[in-house]
Design an enzyme around this catalytic site. Structure first.
Site, PDB file in Angstrom:
ATOM      1  N   GLU A 185       0.848  -1.198   0.000  1.00  0.00           N
ATOM      2  CA  GLU A 185       0.000   0.000   0.000  1.00  0.00           C
ATOM      3  C   GLU A 185       0.882   1.245   0.000  1.00  0.00           C
ATOM      4  OE1 GLU A 185      -2.541  -0.646   3.479  1.00  0.00           O
ATOM      5  OE2 GLU A 185      -4.077  -1.445   2.159  1.00  0.00           O
TER       6      GLU A 185
ATOM      7  N   CYS B 191     -11.086   2.487   6.771  1.00  0.00           N
ATOM      8  CA  CYS B 191     -10.360   3.680   7.209  1.00  0.00           C
ATOM      9  C   CYS B 191     -10.687   4.895   6.348  1.00  0.00           C
ATOM     10  CB  CYS B 191      -8.859   3.422   7.209  1.00  0.00           C
ATOM     11  SG  CYS B 191      -8.197   2.840   5.634  1.00  0.00           S
TER      12      CYS B 191
END
Length: 638
Positions: free
Chosen positions: A312, A408
């Site tokens: 990521e 998130c």
């Protein structure tokens, strides 16, 4: 750096325009929608169980923990978004619900101040034993941020008292003392939260703890290695190296943005905060190095960050693939945070330019126009067929989702957009900086007295901005107006009189005078359609061009241009124009292009046939609001 630090101004009310509309969408739709999600009341969405976990941790219900180890942070970010919303628009219903959630958080807190439902439910005896992989300090940071915001919004201190007990507990566990752990979070967040708390309380212990976490990171012997050995794990079996969490070196030795992007942006933001609070020039210079590497070698034209799904995160300089980009929404939000901190260290337009780029493109794209669907990753080219067939595209959603297992991003968007009014102005004792342009009314306190500013503009769609100054009596100060890097020929008028030449410093037009009530400044930022070319070291974009008007990056969608967008070409000399797209009610860029036609053979020595084609580009942030289909930002150039 550190020559003219400024503070951002909160007493601002958005009155109209794109940012006002997006912030209102958060208040009207996103906060209620996410409340339903937290209560597992969104049909078809994966259950959150975030509030349920806290009830179990409080001993009010039986059950097992559900979700990711950081599931509590979704609740904290929702509370923070509610707090910012209450600052702008009081709402008794949502304040009462937030108060009830805070009461639940208090009941879930342990007697020693510890707060984390994952460990409280699953394994309280293993608390603080896996900082590398688990998120206890990250969750704590989000509760701290929520507490500061809620106190500022309502004056209520219950959540502030809760996090006070939590921070006292953390301060006992971590530090340089003989019986303390020399650890730090695997996912940074608490560092910037502690500095927010310090700025509210002025308790030096909060700043000292933030400094410890920042400075200890990456020192040898490496804490994550020692911690793994203490757990009986083999540190060499860790699937990432320590650059993943920016702990490969002490911060003062780092020169490139490495690892997981969101962690990096939160960490760099905290480092910039610490540099400002300590007047630490070396740390400020470190921030400058990391900023330079991030935005000039590793950032997408949309303000997206993160070129690969594997971590990521970042890969190498100039590696910016389009269809496999990760570009997590939270990463662009983190870049906005970092840019804001850099502006506090030194008010330079280059920082505000990137803040604006990330906001209008990388952040807004993460939420649908109606506010109830979200992107986790934000690629710059999408083909739904590839997303379905290729494993290296499995992280790319061709359509926004109603919710995620790892959620998130949606609450992160909510808390940023709910507080976006606080990113417009900053001020020192005798200077006001205008970083973002949007219709608003702001109240700013300088050493010489209170200043009211009114912005009237349809920015980012219109190039005209009018600022009206109101002071109680004549007052001397400097008004600094950002001239965006994309604008080559700005114009300005003071009380109707053209200003020539324009006195600029660090990208800001500086107007120093004794201001009188009703003085006006008119700023014209011509919004020509710009063709953007990438550095040729960005291999995927060689021979391609992107379109930008003002701060808005545009993209091509199948719904407007037909399938096989890779076969479209834009002649360099083609004149493009702006027209309103009725389906989106947004300005579009239109013109004529060329489409290469399919061949009877896969490979041929004959050049492909071509035909003229109409082309249309729409704002990137608005793609996939009219159904699924191909999309790409970069188009072939003839």
């Amino acid at each position: 750096m550190l020559t003219s630090a400024t503070k951002f101004c909160w007493n601002v009310r958005l009155t109209d325009g794109l940012l006002a509309e997006r912030a209102q969408t958060v208040r009207d739709k996103v906060i209620p929608y996410q409340w339903k999600a937290l209560n597992d009341d969104v049909p078809g969405a994966e259950p959150s169980r975030a509030l349920e976990n806290l009830r179990i941790a409080a001993g009010e219900k039986p059950g097992k923990f559900h979700g990711f180890v950081f599931q509590d942070s979704d609740v904290a970010k929702w509370l923070e978004a509610v707090a910012y919303s209450l600052m702008v628009e009081p709402n008794e219903e949502w304040e009462a619900r937030a108060d009830a959630v805070i009461g639940l958080v208090e009941r879930a807190q342990q007697s020693d101040g510890y707060l984390d439902s994952y460990y409280t439910i699953n394994s309280p005896h293993l608390r603080w034993t896996n900082l590398r992989d688990h998120h206890e300090l990250y969750v704590a940071g989000h509760f701290i941020e929520a507490a500061v915001a809620y106190y500022q919004a309502t004056g209520k201190d219950k959540l502030l008292m809760i996090v006070g007990r939590l921070v006292n507990h953390i301060s006992e566990v971590f530090g340089p003392g003989e019986n303390q752990k020399r650890g730090y979070p695997g996912h940074e967040e608490i560092e910037l939260a502690l500095i927010k708390l310090y700025r509210l309380t002025r308790d030096p212990a909060h700043l000292q703890l933030a400094r410890f976490f920042i400075e200890e990171r990456g020192r040898e012997p490496h804490y994550f290695t020692l911690e793994a050995q203490a757990r009986g794990d083999d540190p060499s079996a860790y699937r990432f190296d320590y650059s993943y969490s920016q702990s490969h070196q002490p911060i003062r030795e780092q020169s490139a943005a490495e690892g997981h992007v969101v962690r990096a942006m939160y960490f760099f933001s905290a480092v910039a905060d610490l540099a400002l609070e300590q007047g630490d020039r070396e740390l400020a210079e470190v921030c400058g190095r990391l900023w330079e590497n991030t935005v000039n070698k590793r950032m997408y034209v949309t303000g997206g960050l993160g070129s690969q799904a594997y971590n990521e995160g970042f890969s190498t300089d100039y590696d910016l693939p389009n269809s496999t980009a990760y570009a997590e929404t939270c990463a662009s939000i983190g870049l906005v945070f970092f840019a804001q901190r850099m502006l506090q260290l030194a008010p330079k337009a280059e920082y505000a330019d990137v803040m604006e780029r990330a906001l209008y493109n990388g952040v807004l794209s993460g939420m649908s126009l109606r506010g109830t669907e979200f992107f986790y990753v934000n690629p710059l080219a999408v083909d739904p067929k590839l997303c379905a067939a290729r494993r290296d595209h499995s992280h790319v959603d061709p359509e926004r989702r109603g919710w995620f297992g790892c959620t998130c991003c949606p609450p992160n968007i909510a808390r940023l957009l709910a507080s976006i009014h606080s990113y417009i102005y900053s001020a020192s004792t005798d200077e006001i900086y205008v970083h973002l342009y949007t219709a608003n009314v702001g109240e700013i306190l300088l050493a010489g007295g209170r200043v009211s500013l009114r912005q009237e503009t349809a920015y980012p769609w219109d190039e005209h901005i009018r600022l009206t100054v109101d002071v109680e009596k004549e007052q001397e100060f400097t008004l600094c107006l950002r001239i965006p890097g994309w604008c080559s020929e700005p114009e300005a008028r003071l009380n109707g009189r053209a200003l020539q030449p324009l006195h600029r410093k660090d990208g800001y037009l500086r107007l120093h005078r004794a201001w009188s009530p009703g003085d006006t400044v008119e700023l014209i930022l011509p919004m020509a359609i710009k063709r953007i070319w990438a550095d040729p070291r960005v291999a995927e974009n060689v021979g391609k061009v992107a379109l930008q008007r003002g701060p808005i990056v545009y993209c091509f969608e199948e719904v407007d241009n037909g399938p096989d967008l890779a076969a479209l070409f834009l002649p360099r000399e083609e004149e493009l124009r702006v027209e309103q797209d009725l389906s989106l009610d947004l300005p579009a860029i239109v013109g004529r292009g060329v489409r290469r036609l399919p061949s009877a053979r896969l490979y041929s020595s004959d050049p492909p046939a071509e035909e003229e084609a109409s082309i249309k580009a729409v704002p990137y942030f608005a793609w996939n609001n009219r159904g699924p289909g191909e999309m790409r930002v970069w188009i072939n150039e003839l």
